[in-house]
Scaffold this active site. Structure first.
Site, PDB file in Angstrom:
ATOM      1  N   CYS A 113      35.902  43.793  36.324  1.00 45.08           N
ATOM      2  CA  CYS A 113      36.535  42.486  36.127  1.00 45.08           C
ATOM      3  C   CYS A 113      35.687  41.531  35.296  1.00 45.08           C
ATOM      4  O   CYS A 113      36.205  40.558  34.740  1.00 45.08           O
ATOM      5  CB  CYS A 113      36.861  41.848  37.479  1.00 45.08           C
ATOM      6  SG  CYS A 113      38.019  42.816  38.480  1.00 45.08           S
ATOM      7  N   HIS A 250      38.012  34.192  36.007  1.00 48.25           N
ATOM      8  CA  HIS A 250      38.678  35.462  36.296  1.00 48.25           C
ATOM      9  C   HIS A 250      39.740  35.196  37.350  1.00 48.25           C
ATOM     10  O   HIS A 250      39.480  34.573  38.382  1.00 48.25           O
ATOM     11  CB  HIS A 250      37.660  36.480  36.795  1.00 48.25           C
ATOM     12  CG  HIS A 250      38.268  37.718  37.359  1.00 48.25           C
ATOM     13  ND1 HIS A 250      39.274  38.420  36.719  1.00 48.25           N
ATOM     14  CD2 HIS A 250      38.022  38.378  38.526  1.00 48.25           C
ATOM     15  CE1 HIS A 250      39.614  39.458  37.459  1.00 48.25           C
ATOM     16  NE2 HIS A 250      38.872  39.453  38.555  1.00 48.25           N
ATOM     17  N   ASN A 280      45.665  40.030  39.629  1.00 51.48           N
ATOM     18  CA  ASN A 280      44.337  40.354  39.106  1.00 51.48           C
ATOM     19  C   ASN A 280      44.478  41.462  38.070  1.00 51.48           C
ATOM     20  O   ASN A 280      44.779  42.601  38.413  1.00 51.48           O
ATOM     21  CB  ASN A 280      43.430  40.798  40.259  1.00 51.48           C
ATOM     22  CG  ASN A 280      42.005  41.086  39.817  1.00 51.48           C
ATOM     23  OD1 ASN A 280      41.713  41.228  38.632  1.00 51.48           O
ATOM     24  ND2 ASN A 280      41.111  41.186  40.783  1.00 51.48           N
TER      25      ASN A 280
END
Length: 323
Positions: A113, A250, A280
């Site tokens: 990520c 993020h 996500n």
């Protein structure tokens, strides 16, 4: 001094939209449960015949169009991904071919990520060193391919998508008033590798495996480490949080985003949020958020942005840039 400025942004989201209600007859969960704990309302899943490179090519084409450039004017392609089409060659070379490029260089970067933050730091270094004048950065993921659909703690969180940014060399004065990337901060600590990982791989199981996560522990590390890395990057740039116009985090979990903004003393009005609609998307989340906000006209010339992310490894980092 040479700076890496943002010339254009673009993104692509697969056509299939999956609402939280889709999970209700498959798992012991509900729309209310997912929203309350994550802030996620829906996410996109790639079609069966779509690969990560397909998503990346479409996002890249959008970014090139926004930049007013042709692929022939790009010197390097960097793709941040944890879900490549194949073990090799890289997704970046597939994107390069898909764009009709026969020149330059292309490679993948894997920091889960945090991948796009690492990619921004890589591209900034290439441009500062004079190794490239224009770099096409892409974050692209198909995390739906590595979900365990019986694990409600993970499978409701992730989505597929791609975002892209074109960085271009420009001369600056060497001050914090310059446009472009002003500072970066990268970190990792492998002792936490078992908090977020995939239980498969070429050299271990010979399978793709599924994502596994100790969510509560990842949450604690994220809340602590994301604000810390942002503060370090700002300090390196000679700037302070009160000078930040936009936080581009993020998009993992709304509660993490809110906690990070609070630790940075930033109001949520200064935070770019796409987690409700995208879920996500791992390395794609920051370029997706940048592209969506840019398309909406939210960024103004001279705005100060901070992007930060944390992912498996653990790996985390931040970038300070002026629009």
């Amino acid at each position: 001094m040479r700076r890496a400025i943002v010339r254009g942004t673009g993104h692509y989201l697969p056509e299939r939209v999956v609402e939280n209600s889709w999970f209700e007859d498959k798992l012991d969960t509900s729309d209310e449960w997912i929203r309350a704990r994550t802030g996620i309302e829906r996410r996109h899943f790639a079609a069966e015949d779509q690969r990560t490179s397909d998503l990346g090519i479409l996002a890249a084409q959008a970014a090139l169009a926004d930049a007013g450039l042709e692929a022939a004017q790009i010197d390097a392609v960097i793709v941040a991904t944890s879900t490549p089409d194949l073990t090799f060659p890289s997704v970046a070379t597939m994107v390069q071919a898909g764009l009709g490029m026969r020149h330059g260089f292309a490679y993948d970067l894997q920091a889960v990520c945090a991948g796009f933050v690492y990619a921004l730091a890589n591209a900034d270094a290439l441009i500062r060193a004079g190794l490239a004048d224009r770099v096409l950065l892409i974050g692209a993921e198909t995390f739906s391919r590595i979900m365990d659909w019986t694990d409600r703690g993970t499978c409701v969180l992730f989505g597929d998508g791609a975002g892209a940014v074109v960085l271009e060399a420009a001369e600056g004065q060497g001050s914090s008033a310059d446009r472009g990337i002003l500072a970066t901060d990268l970190n990792s600590d492998g002792q936490y590798r078992d908090l977020l990982y995939v239980d498969g791989g070429v050299a271990s199981t010979g399978t793709a495996g599924h994502l596994r996560m100790q969510g509560n522990l990842v949450f604690r590390h994220a809340v602590e480490k994301l604000a810390d890395t942002a503060h370090r990057a700002l300090d390196r740039a000679g700037l302070t949080p009160d000078q930040v116009d936009w936080l581009v985090p993020h998009q993992a979990n709304l509660r993490i985003i809110e906690a990070t903004a609070k630790r940075m003393h930033l109001p949520m009005e200064k935070v770019v949020l796409t987690v409700a609609d995208h879920g996500n998307t791992s390395a794609a989340s920051i370029p997706l958020a940048l592209s969506v906000a840019n398309a909406e006209g939210r960024f103004k010339p001279g705005d100060l942005l901070v992007a930060e992310a944390i992912g498996g490894g653990l790996a985390w980092g931040s970038v300070v840039l002026r629009w």
